[in-house]
Design an enzyme around this catalytic site. Structure first.
Site, PDB file in Angstrom:
ATOM      1  N   ARG A  76      11.182 -15.589  12.669  1.00  0.00           N
ATOM      2  CA  ARG A  76      10.760 -14.486  13.724  1.00  0.00           C
ATOM      3  C   ARG A  76      11.103 -14.954  14.943  1.00  0.00           C
ATOM      4  O   ARG A  76      11.077 -15.838  15.678  1.00  0.00           O
ATOM      5  CB  ARG A  76       8.995 -14.253  13.519  1.00  0.00           C
ATOM      6  N   GLU A 113      11.296 -18.912  16.030  1.00  0.00           N
ATOM      7  CA  GLU A 113      10.612 -19.848  15.321  1.00  0.00           C
ATOM      8  C   GLU A 113      11.304 -20.322  14.226  1.00  0.00           C
ATOM      9  O   GLU A 113      11.638 -19.440  13.264  1.00  0.00           O
ATOM     10  CB  GLU A 113       9.208 -19.087  14.844  1.00  0.00           C
ATOM     11  N   ASP A 129      -6.619 -19.541   6.806  1.00  0.00           N
ATOM     12  CA  ASP A 129      -6.478 -18.668   8.170  1.00  0.00           C
ATOM     13  C   ASP A 129      -7.737 -18.923   8.916  1.00  0.00           C
ATOM     14  O   ASP A 129      -8.664 -19.738   8.581  1.00  0.00           O
ATOM     15  CB  ASP A 129      -6.350 -17.068   7.775  1.00  0.00           C
ATOM     16  N   ARG A 188       0.920  -1.374   0.014  1.00  0.00           N
ATOM     17  CA  ARG A 188      -0.126   0.030   0.036  1.00  0.00           C
ATOM     18  C   ARG A 188       0.749   1.276  -0.115  1.00  0.00           C
ATOM     19  O   ARG A 188       2.081   1.270   0.570  1.00  0.00           O
ATOM     20  CB  ARG A 188      -1.188  -0.014   0.999  1.00  0.00           C
TER      21      ARG A 188
HETATM   22  N1  UDP Z   1       7.023 -13.115   3.557  1.00  0.00           N
HETATM   23  C1  UDP Z   1       8.444 -12.717   3.137  1.00  0.00           C
HETATM   24  N2  UDP Z   1       8.904 -11.734   4.049  1.00  0.00           N
HETATM   25  C2  UDP Z   1       8.414 -11.313   5.503  1.00  0.00           C
HETATM   26  C3  UDP Z   1       7.163 -12.134   5.669  1.00  0.00           C
HETATM   27  C4  UDP Z   1       6.611 -12.895   4.920  1.00  0.00           C
HETATM   28  O1  UDP Z   1       8.571 -12.777   2.125  1.00  0.00           O
HETATM   29  O2  UDP Z   1       8.830 -10.626   6.175  1.00  0.00           O
HETATM   30  C5  UDP Z   1       6.436 -14.278   2.780  1.00  0.00           C
HETATM   31  C6  UDP Z   1       6.876 -15.535   3.093  1.00  0.00           C
HETATM   32  O3  UDP Z   1       7.032 -16.444   1.808  1.00  0.00           O
HETATM   33  C7  UDP Z   1       5.667 -16.148   3.705  1.00  0.00           C
HETATM   34  C8  UDP Z   1       4.499 -15.338   3.068  1.00  0.00           C
HETATM   35  O4  UDP Z   1       4.988 -14.133   2.901  1.00  0.00           O
HETATM   36  O5  UDP Z   1       5.624 -17.430   3.732  1.00  0.00           O
HETATM   37  C9  UDP Z   1       3.140 -15.259   4.056  1.00  0.00           C
HETATM   38  O6  UDP Z   1       3.612 -14.762   5.195  1.00  0.00           O
HETATM   39  P1  UDP Z   1       2.612 -14.653   6.525  1.00  0.00           P
HETATM   40  O7  UDP Z   1       3.205 -13.694   7.492  1.00  0.00           O
HETATM   41  O8  UDP Z   1       1.156 -14.399   5.852  1.00  0.00           O
HETATM   42  O9  UDP Z   1       3.046 -16.298   6.728  1.00  0.00           O
HETATM   43  P2  UDP Z   1       2.398 -16.990   8.207  1.00  0.00           P
HETATM   44  O10 UDP Z   1       2.168 -16.112   9.116  1.00  0.00           O
HETATM   45  O11 UDP Z   1       0.990 -17.704   7.830  1.00  0.00           O
HETATM   46  O12 UDP Z   1       3.327 -17.990   8.457  1.00  0.00           O
END
Ligand code: UDP
Length: 368
Positions: A280, A300, A350, A176
């Site tokens: 993370r 994680e 989700d 955005r």
């Molecule tokens: N992703 C990324 N960088 C980030 C966060 C997410 O490249 O800093 C990509 C990564 O491929 C990830 C996808 O976006 O698997 C989806 O992220 P989301 O946070 O939705 O994942 P979840 O929390 O479901 O594990």
């Protein structure tokens, strides 16, 4: 003896919502789970007054008023807004990709300036119909954002090249041109006050639940006690892997208790470089604006999935998807089994989508 109308295999959100609705209509349900607790992956453990998201961070969000009202029956939600921060090569960036991120990357201050850079990179890449995650990212947000914030994180998270992953995964993240760090575009968002266990408790009230029961260890016997089964486990396991194994991605969580009030100043900090082994660090208290004197953090680590590990994510590449379609077709011939949830539908759902899907399936089932 068919003592139950429904045997629900798996006490996660899908199973508990299905059971709750069926129970309300007078159907006798038994929920079983192989773990020693209910709630599936939304389960929280209270440590020092902090709700620790045991199976990874869960932030509830939805655009659907009916789903929001549904969960609010069981708990009041706080006004937490997920605004993760990413660390790449020692620098901090706001997520999702927004005007703050673009300023941090290029020093751009207006949407026009940011758009000019991004559009130039998109044009240079020149792919109109992206076929994989890398192509999708490059054609959505350009090379710089991809290289700094997506490429390495994605490789680490999925254990594979972004070129072999489906495009939809990266479309989960908003792009955005406003200074808005809200990770989601949905109208409703928050964390249940008192934790997700409160919702599970509300959903399962008055329903028989047995934990520490592995469906596959006593399958024959369990199949005989109910008219129908609601199965929320891995679909390939249900059919004894007859069309081959589906692939999943697993996670390992390292929980650390720290004798300080505030470790990282945010609930979620992403580590986007491959030389850091985790993706993370979650600091759980910030989901509920906690003021405890100590804190719990969780690192994680994405891991290769093997059968003794938890399957967290389906890896929806073409090969797995083709296999899943065979299982799905086979599942449609099972008239007494309802398949639902992330593992039984092999879908990156989700929480709000799981609830919507369970409500839809139970409605269809009980209208018959
Ligand atoms: N992703 C990324 N960088 C980030 C966060 C997410 O490249 O800093 C990509 C990564 O491929 C990830 C996808 O976006 O698997 C989806 O992220 P989301 O946070 O939705 O994942 P979840 O929390 O479901 O594990």
């Amino acid at each position: 003896m068919q003592k139950y109308d429904f045997l629900i295999v798996g006490a996660g959100l899908f199973g508990c919502v299905f059971a709750h609705e069926a129970n309300k209509l007078g159907k006798k349900c038994l929920i079983i789970d192989k773990r020693d607790h209910t709630g599936g992956n939304v389960y929280c453990e209270n440590v020092d007054g902090i709700n620790v998201h045991k199976y990874g961070a869960h932030i509830f969000h939805t655009n659907d008023k009916a789903i929001w009202d549904y969960v609010n029956q069981f708990a009041t939600f706080n006004n937490y807004v997920n605004s993760p921060v990413a660390i790449s090569k020692g620098k901090l960036y706001n997520l999702p990709f927004n005007m703050n991120t673009f300023y941090q990357l290029w020093g751009t201050q207006s949407p026009e300036e940011a758009k000019t850079i991004i559009n130039k990179q998109i044009e240079k890449f020149g792919v109109k119909t992206p076929k994989n995650l890398e192509e999708q990212a490059l054609s959505l947000i350009g090379k710089d954002v991809y290289e700094v914030l997506i490429k390495e994180y994605t490789e680490k998270q999925w254990g594979t090249k972004p070129t072999s992953l489906p495009p939809f995964i990266i479309k989960r993240l908003p792009v955005r041109y406003t200074f808005n760090n809200n990770y989601f575009n949905d109208k409703y968002q928050g964390i249940p006050i008192g934790g997700y266990n409160k919702i599970i408790k509300g959903l399962t009230e008055g329903i028989e639940v047995k934990t520490n029961i592995d469906f596959f260890e006593q399958r024959k016997e369990l199949e005989s006690i109910a008219k129908k089964i609601v199965y929320t486990g891995k679909i390939d396991e249900f059919f004894d892997y007859k069309f081959g194994n589906l692939e999943y991605r697993s996670l390992r969580f390292e929980n650390i208790r720290l004798e300080k009030e505030n470790h990282q100043g945010n609930a979620v900090i992403n580590y986007n470089d491959t030389d850091v082994p985790y993706t993370r660090i979650i600091e759980h208290k910030h989901f509920e604006f906690g003021t405890q004197p100590n804190t719990i953090i969780t690192k994680e680590y994405p891991e290769k999935w093997t059968p003794e590990k938890e399957a967290y994510y389906p890896i929806n590449n073409n090969e797995n998807q083709k296999k899943y379609e065979l299982y799905k077709k086979r599942s449609q011939t099972e008239t007494n089994v309802i398949f639902g949830g992330r593992l039984a539908e092999y879908k990156y759902y989700d929480m709000h989508q799981i609830i919507a899907s369970a409500l839809q399936k139970v409605k269809k089932e009980l209208k018959k």
